[in-house]
Design a protein around this motif. Structure first.
Motif, PDB file in Angstrom:
ATOM      1  N   ARG A  50      17.092  17.061  20.203  1.00 47.40           N
ATOM      2  CA  ARG A  50      17.392  15.966  21.132  1.00 47.40           C
ATOM      3  C   ARG A  50      18.161  14.861  20.399  1.00 47.40           C
ATOM      4  O   ARG A  50      17.837  13.677  20.478  1.00 47.40           O
ATOM      5  CB  ARG A  50      16.094  15.401  21.723  1.00 47.40           C
ATOM      6  CG  ARG A  50      15.227  16.421  22.443  1.00 47.40           C
ATOM      7  CD  ARG A  50      15.797  16.760  23.797  1.00 47.40           C
ATOM      8  NE  ARG A  50      15.643  15.666  24.726  1.00 47.40           N
ATOM      9  CZ  ARG A  50      16.237  15.613  25.911  1.00 47.40           C
ATOM     10  NH1 ARG A  50      17.035  16.613  26.296  1.00 47.40           N
ATOM     11  NH2 ARG A  50      16.050  14.580  26.721  1.00 47.40           N
ATOM     12  N   HIS A  51      19.197  15.240  19.705  1.00 48.61           N
ATOM     13  CA  HIS A  51      19.971  14.270  18.937  1.00 48.61           C
ATOM     14  C   HIS A  51      20.801  13.385  19.867  1.00 48.61           C
ATOM     15  O   HIS A  51      21.200  13.797  20.947  1.00 48.61           O
ATOM     16  CB  HIS A  51      20.878  14.990  17.946  1.00 48.61           C
ATOM     17  CG  HIS A  51      20.128  15.694  16.866  1.00 48.61           C
ATOM     18  ND1 HIS A  51      19.635  15.030  15.766  1.00 48.61           N
ATOM     19  CD2 HIS A  51      19.778  16.996  16.706  1.00 48.61           C
ATOM     20  CE1 HIS A  51      19.018  15.889  14.976  1.00 48.61           C
ATOM     21  NE2 HIS A  51      19.087  17.093  15.517  1.00 48.61           N
ATOM     22  N   SER A  52      21.068  12.162  19.410  1.00 53.45           N
ATOM     23  CA  SER A  52      21.787  11.186  20.220  1.00 53.45           C
ATOM     24  C   SER A  52      22.675  10.331  19.331  1.00 53.45           C
ATOM     25  O   SER A  52      22.631  10.408  18.098  1.00 53.45           O
ATOM     26  CB  SER A  52      20.794  10.279  20.954  1.00 53.45           C
ATOM     27  OG  SER A  52      20.051   9.502  20.000  1.00 53.45           O
ATOM     28  N   LEU A  53      23.467   9.477  19.968  1.00 53.00           N
ATOM     29  CA  LEU A  53      24.306   8.541  19.234  1.00 53.00           C
ATOM     30  C   LEU A  53      23.466   7.665  18.311  1.00 53.00           C
ATOM     31  O   LEU A  53      23.794   7.483  17.130  1.00 53.00           O
ATOM     32  CB  LEU A  53      25.097   7.670  20.218  1.00 53.00           C
ATOM     33  CG  LEU A  53      25.904   6.512  19.619  1.00 53.00           C
ATOM     34  CD1 LEU A  53      27.033   7.034  18.743  1.00 53.00           C
ATOM     35  CD2 LEU A  53      26.454   5.611  20.727  1.00 53.00           C
ATOM     36  N   ASN A  54      22.372   7.133  18.830  1.00 54.66           N
ATOM     37  CA  ASN A  54      21.529   6.271  18.002  1.00 54.66           C
ATOM     38  C   ASN A  54      20.922   7.042  16.838  1.00 54.66           C
ATOM     39  O   ASN A  54      20.772   6.499  15.735  1.00 54.66           O
ATOM     40  CB  ASN A  54      20.431   5.625  18.848  1.00 54.66           C
ATOM     41  CG  ASN A  54      20.973   4.514  19.730  1.00 54.66           C
ATOM     42  OD1 ASN A  54      21.996   3.902  19.411  1.00 54.66           O
ATOM     43  ND2 ASN A  54      20.298   4.251  20.840  1.00 54.66           N
ATOM     44  N   ALA A  55      20.573   8.299  17.075  1.00 55.28           N
ATOM     45  CA  ALA A  55      20.032   9.118  15.988  1.00 55.28           C
ATOM     46  C   ALA A  55      21.082   9.343  14.908  1.00 55.28           C
ATOM     47  O   ALA A  55      20.755   9.356  13.708  1.00 55.28           O
ATOM     48  CB  ALA A  55      19.536  10.451  16.528  1.00 55.28           C
ATOM     49  N   MET A  56      22.347   9.502  15.301  1.00 55.74           N
ATOM     50  CA  MET A  56      23.415   9.657  14.322  1.00 55.74           C
ATOM     51  C   MET A  56      23.565   8.388  13.481  1.00 55.74           C
ATOM     52  O   MET A  56      23.788   8.456  12.263  1.00 55.74           O
ATOM     53  CB  MET A  56      24.740   9.973  15.016  1.00 55.74           C
ATOM     54  CG  MET A  56      24.778  11.252  15.837  1.00 55.74           C
ATOM     55  SD  MET A  56      24.507  12.770  14.881  1.00 55.74           S
ATOM     56  CE  MET A  56      22.731  13.024  15.132  1.00 55.74           C
ATOM     57  N   LYS A  57      23.465   7.240  14.130  1.00 52.98           N
ATOM     58  CA  LYS A  57      23.543   5.974  13.387  1.00 52.98           C
ATOM     59  C   LYS A  57      22.402   5.869  12.386  1.00 52.98           C
ATOM     60  O   LYS A  57      22.605   5.460  11.230  1.00 52.98           O
ATOM     61  CB  LYS A  57      23.500   4.796  14.363  1.00 52.98           C
ATOM     62  CG  LYS A  57      24.716   4.683  15.274  1.00 52.98           C
ATOM     63  CD  LYS A  57      24.571   3.505  16.233  1.00 52.98           C
ATOM     64  CE  LYS A  57      25.775   3.373  17.152  1.00 52.98           C
ATOM     65  NZ  LYS A  57      25.636   2.237  18.114  1.00 52.98           N
ATOM     66  N   GLN A  58      21.199   6.221  12.817  1.00 49.88           N
ATOM     67  CA  GLN A  58      20.050   6.165  11.916  1.00 49.88           C
ATOM     68  C   GLN A  58      20.227   7.117  10.739  1.00 49.88           C
ATOM     69  O   GLN A  58      19.862   6.793   9.603  1.00 49.88           O
ATOM     70  CB  GLN A  58      18.774   6.479  12.682  1.00 49.88           C
ATOM     71  CG  GLN A  58      18.390   5.410  13.685  1.00 49.88           C
ATOM     72  CD  GLN A  58      17.266   5.833  14.615  1.00 49.88           C
ATOM     73  OE1 GLN A  58      16.617   6.855  14.397  1.00 49.88           O
ATOM     74  NE2 GLN A  58      17.049   5.064  15.674  1.00 49.88           N
ATOM     75  N   MET A  59      20.796   8.292  11.002  1.00 49.19           N
ATOM     76  CA  MET A  59      21.050   9.231   9.911  1.00 49.19           C
ATOM     77  C   MET A  59      22.028   8.648   8.904  1.00 49.19           C
ATOM     78  O   MET A  59      21.831   8.763   7.690  1.00 49.19           O
ATOM     79  CB  MET A  59      21.585  10.557  10.462  1.00 49.19           C
ATOM     80  CG  MET A  59      20.528  11.469  11.035  1.00 49.19           C
ATOM     81  SD  MET A  59      21.214  13.082  11.522  1.00 49.19           S
ATOM     82  CE  MET A  59      21.677  13.780   9.932  1.00 49.19           C
ATOM     83  N   GLN A  60      23.095   8.033   9.398  1.00 51.60           N
ATOM     84  CA  GLN A  60      24.088   7.492   8.476  1.00 51.60           C
ATOM     85  C   GLN A  60      23.540   6.351   7.625  1.00 51.60           C
ATOM     86  O   GLN A  60      24.067   6.079   6.543  1.00 51.60           O
ATOM     87  CB  GLN A  60      25.335   7.047   9.248  1.00 51.60           C
ATOM     88  CG  GLN A  60      26.149   8.209   9.796  1.00 51.60           C
ATOM     89  CD  GLN A  60      27.485   7.799  10.371  1.00 51.60           C
ATOM     90  OE1 GLN A  60      27.655   6.677  10.846  1.00 51.60           O
ATOM     91  NE2 GLN A  60      28.456   8.705  10.341  1.00 51.60           N
ATOM     92  N   TYR A  61      22.474   5.721   8.085  1.00 52.40           N
ATOM     93  CA  TYR A  61      21.851   4.636   7.312  1.00 52.40           C
ATOM     94  C   TYR A  61      20.569   5.076   6.608  1.00 52.40           C
ATOM     95  O   TYR A  61      19.864   4.249   6.034  1.00 52.40           O
ATOM     96  CB  TYR A  61      21.578   3.430   8.218  1.00 52.40           C
ATOM     97  CG  TYR A  61      22.775   2.514   8.308  1.00 52.40           C
ATOM     98  CD1 TYR A  61      22.876   1.403   7.483  1.00 52.40           C
ATOM     99  CD2 TYR A  61      23.828   2.791   9.163  1.00 52.40           C
ATOM    100  CE1 TYR A  61      23.981   0.575   7.529  1.00 52.40           C
ATOM    101  CE2 TYR A  61      24.940   1.976   9.218  1.00 52.40           C
ATOM    102  CZ  TYR A  61      25.009   0.865   8.395  1.00 52.40           C
ATOM    103  OH  TYR A  61      26.122   0.054   8.430  1.00 52.40           O
ATOM    104  N   ASP A  62      20.317   6.368   6.589  1.00 48.82           N
ATOM    105  CA  ASP A  62      19.092   6.873   5.965  1.00 48.82           C
ATOM    106  C   ASP A  62      19.135   6.686   4.446  1.00 48.82           C
ATOM    107  O   ASP A  62      20.160   6.952   3.806  1.00 48.82           O
ATOM    108  CB  ASP A  62      18.921   8.357   6.298  1.00 48.82           C
ATOM    109  CG  ASP A  62      17.610   8.913   5.797  1.00 48.82           C
ATOM    110  OD1 ASP A  62      16.573   8.619   6.409  1.00 48.82           O
ATOM    111  OD2 ASP A  62      17.627   9.631   4.777  1.00 48.82           O
TER     112      ASP A  62
END
Length: 848
Positions: A545-557
């Protein structure tokens, strides 16, 4: 030179009024800033073109045809980044000494040997008529800006009193060649390995250059250097290292990196494919990237461009998204040549015969000095780097080759059927991944993992050109005289990995090894650490259930997977025994560090005490393990530290190397038996980490913060080139630190985190690489493109858009680049800068 006059006024002000001085400088250079509304007449336009800006200064260029758009694109790039573009062009051509003077000659000599201008000219000749027209229009736009702004250039160009020569249609390809040069780190690692082999010997060399966790230590590769007398090369290697360090100071040495991933629509929350990309580049001002959006009645594109190159390198259309990561390609080799004087020239030994060395000359125009002529020498393995290693006093003298080796550089030149530029420029006009992959497979000029997505599928294609070697891996310099390590062409594209997924799949790369162990083709021996890719994989597998916000969180992990691997060893009983043997208070300090690291969750946040302790331990371990072997060889230590930016010997020893085997690493053994062995070295490093932490952060562990040691600092182009300027100009630039530079700010992360903030292990904790730009494309949205730049649109310190992205970059605020008219009306200014056709056209320099 108005900089000196203005600085004289500013320096009269009290330091308490420094902000006022900055305001005066901004006011003084206000005429160097481009307008954001009004009307400009441009020769060469066929129809009017409008440019509207968003709040961060990103332009939306709208025209009736692409020829007009490319012309205005060149004009806009010049108005924002001409100083950046000029520096890149001068560096690529080996002409920095025209701008900086005699101090840049060594860089020029080295870069001239890369022959980027010749490659650019050849690629341009193979570019089709339409794309040549676009490149010419872009160059004409740059020249139209230059034609009216030579007397109002940005501060650094004005201070240098450097009239900028006309832009050429081939300059875009020239700068692309320079960018590709920055993507490959093996050349610098081969230089480092040569220095280390000279000073530490070839037996220990392979332990300092591991390839990957499951790969064997490259003893076989090092054997080709055994028995060679490398000492006569020390002067050349040391000078080559100085040139390498000079390139580092202007951000052309550091190994670059990147992450990207894409998911099919059935793994996303809103039913659209997702693509994310972030490129890792040296921190500095300006950013390499310039965000842009272009539109004609037929086309819409948005994303990140490199000033000087009229292409959206990473971005999307309403139908297709594309990005890339660095392959860490090994497509450069150093060859050692046996040479001797012969008449007025030289000969080199090859397969039992002495062959003539080809000799040419290059002329360098030096600011304020007479021209300098340098002899260039070439064997069948490539051009010799030796001459560029000599000091200024030797530039007019012949190459001293008696009892010395020549150092030849082999690279792959463009072939007569190279379609790279046409393929690169055609990809954005495709609507489906398979067609884009077919084009990507034709790209030889740049070595990347290209990731693609349309609304139905995702794909991956390796690009670039890679040598096919008769023997050896090309990891270390090779003897050239017997021909057994020669290249025999290039790798066929049929071996290039590629993938296409429509359902239940994701694709990702993070400079990791992209092929399985034992793959029949050698693309690189300088892969990055695997932890970033492991973390990306874990996060992509965690949900469907990936989303735009999840992508942002990944890039800041900021989780470092290496922590969990370390904790496995920290629980080893042998370590507890070694800690018990330490004297007090070291024993107590080591146990304290062991306990705290065992409880660490691996999140390297800037305010984390455990993150500070962890990185202090890694640094201490590197020193405890290696530093004593380099005590008498500071140049070799620096070379080793620099080479540790790819997969490092420090991590390999800590996680994977055992000290109990008969063929174990020689670095486990110390002069003091009580400090020998892996457990003892780790125990001492644990204690040292606490000691160093208390010295720098205080005795209260709860108040430690990783961001107090690890900082972001954006230094300007002027600051980067300051060491090559006269002393008085260096001092003036230093006084303007607050005006030209930004930071420091607390940093989290390290080399292993998705949100990378690497530092030079064994040297200091200053941040080296950062995510210079971030891109996310969510095809479930009508306006799918989200971007982030790390600095600003402009390279002009007087501009409000010089560094205005830094705050958003630190906070994780993205910008939308909308395709819809509603989105454009909402996010772009109602005011417009309108370009209208003029009567005459400036000629664009052509390649004959």
């Amino acid at each position: 030179m108005r900089l000196q006059g203005m600085l004289g006024c500013c320096l009269l002000a009290s330091s308490l009024l420094l902000t006022g001085c900055h305001s005066l400088l901004n006011l003084y250079y206000s005429d160097t800033l481009p307008p954001e509304e009004g009307q400009i007449t441009l020769a060469g336009l066929s129809e009017p073109v409008s440019v509207r800006y968003n709040k961060m200064g990103v332009p939306l260029i709208k025209g009736q045809n692409l020829d007009d758009v490319y012309l205005v694109w060149g004009y806009i790039h010049a108005s924002e980044r001409i100083n950046h573009m000029v520096l890149m062009r001068l560096t690529a051509e080996g002409r920095l000494s025209e701008y900086l003077g005699e101090s840049a000659l060594s860089i020029d000599s080295f870069m001239r040997k890369m022959r980027f201008r010749q490659a650019a000219d050849k690629l341009y000749q193979q570019t089709n008529a339409q794309n040549r027209r676009y490149l010419q229009a872009y160059a004409q736009g740059v020249n139209l800006w230059l034609n009216t702004h030579q007397d109002s250039l940005p501060m650094d160009l004005a201070a240098a009193d450097y009239p900028v020569p006309a832009w050429q249609a081939t300059d875009a390809i020239l700068i692309l060649s320079l960018a590709n040069f920055g993507l490959a780190g093996n050349l610098h690692e081969e230089i480092d390995s040569l220095i280390i082999a000279q000073q530490l010997g070839t037996e220990r060399l392979p332990w300092l250059f591991p390839v990957y966790p499951d790969e064997p230590i490259p003893h076989g590769e090092a054997k080709k250097l055994q028995g060679l007398n490398l000492q006569p090369l020390q002067q050349e290697a040391d000078r080559l290292k100085l040139v390498s360090q000079s390139l580092e100071s202007i951000h052309l040495h550091d190994i670059m990196a990147s992450n990207n991933w894409a998911l099919t629509s059935d793994l996303t929350q809103n039913g659209g494919t997702l693509l994310a990309n972030d490129t890792h580049l040296p921190i500095g001002l300006p950013s390499l990237w310039s965000m842009i959006q272009i539109e004609t009645p037929e086309w819409q594109m948005a994303g990140a461009a490199i000033p000087g190159i009229p292409a959206i390198v990473l971005g999307a259309t309403p139908h297709l998204a594309w990005g890339y990561t660095m392959v860490m390609a090994d497509n450069q080799d150093l060859f050692l040549e046996q040479m001797r004087p012969a008449g007025k020239g030289f000969e080199y030994l090859y397969k039992g015969k002495w062959l003539p060395v080809k000799q040419t000359q290059e002329v360098f125009h030096v600011k304020g000095q007479p021209d300098v002529t340098e002899n260039m020498y070439e064997t069948q393995h490539g051009i010799l780097l030796n001459e560029s290693l000599k000091s200024r006093s030797y530039l007019l003298q012949p190459l001293e080759v008696e009892s010395r080796y020549g150092i030849a550089l082999s690279t792959l030149s463009p072939t007569n059927d190279d379609n790279s530029i046409n393929a690169l420029m055609a990809i954005p006009y495709q609507q489906h991944v398979p067609q884009a992959i077919a084009l990507a497979n034709q790209i030889k000029v740049i070595s990347v993992n290209m990731l693609l997505a349309d609304k139905q599928q995702i794909g991956w294609q390796l690009t670039g050109s890679y040598p096919l070697r008769k023997n050896g891996l090309g990891q270390f310099p090779s003897p050239g005289w017997d021909g057994i390590y020669d290249w025999r062409g290039s790798v066929s594209t049929k071996y290039y990995p590629s993938a296409l997924k429509k359902r239940q799949g994701w694709l990702a790369s993070a400079n990791n090894r992209i092929v399985e162990k034992g793959y029949p083709v050698n693309f690189s021996q300088t892969w990055a650490h695997p932890e970033r890719f492991e973390r990306i994989s874990a996060m992509l597998n965690a949900t469907n259930r990936h989303s735009l916000n999840a992508m942002k969180q990944m890039q800041y992990d900021q989780l470092d997977p290496m922590v969990a691997k370390l904790q496995t060893y920290l629980s080893d009983p042998a370590l507890s025994i070694a800690i018990a043997r330490l004297p007090e208070p070291e024993q107590q300090q080591a146990r304290l560090a062991q306990s705290r690291l065992m409880d660490f969750d691996g999140q390297l946040h800037a305010d984390s005490p455990a993150a500070a302790l962890y990185n202090l331990f890694l640094s201490a371990f590197s020193h405890q393990l290696f530093a004593d072997a380099f005590t008498d060889h500071p140049q070799a230590w620096h070379a080793f530290v620099e080479s540790s930016k790819s997969y490092s010997a420090q991590a390999d020893h800590l996680l994977w190397q055992d000290d109990s085997k008969p063929d174990s690493s020689p670095f486990w053994q110390k002069a003091d038996p009580s400090r020998s062995g892996k457990a003892a070295i780790v125990a001492h490093a644990l204690a040292a980490a606490v000691q160093h932490g208390e010295q720098q952060l205080g005795s209260d562990y709860s108040r430690w913060q990783w961001g107090q040691l690890h900082r972001y600092k954006w230094n300007s182009l002027s600051s980067q080139i300051a060491p090559y300027l006269p002393e008085e100009q260096q001092k003036m630039i230093g006084r303007l630190d607050g005006y030209l530079n930004r930071g420091p700010y607390p940093a989290g992360g390290n080399i292993n985190t998705i949100n990378i903030a690497s530092y030079t292990m064994g040297q200091d904790f200053n941040t080296l690489l950062i995510p210079a730009m971030r891109l996310i494309v969510d095809f479930s949205q009508p306006d799918p493109v989200w971007v982030m730049n790390n600095a600003g649109q402009s390279a002009n310190p007087a501009s409000p858009h010089y560094a205005d992205n830094i705050d958003d970059w630190l906070k994780g605020e993205y910008q939308n680049l909308p395709f819809s008219q509603e989105g454009q009306q909402r996010l772009y200014s109602a005011k417009a800068l309108n370009f209208v056709p003029g009567q005459t056209s400036l000629p664009v320099s052509e390649v004959p």
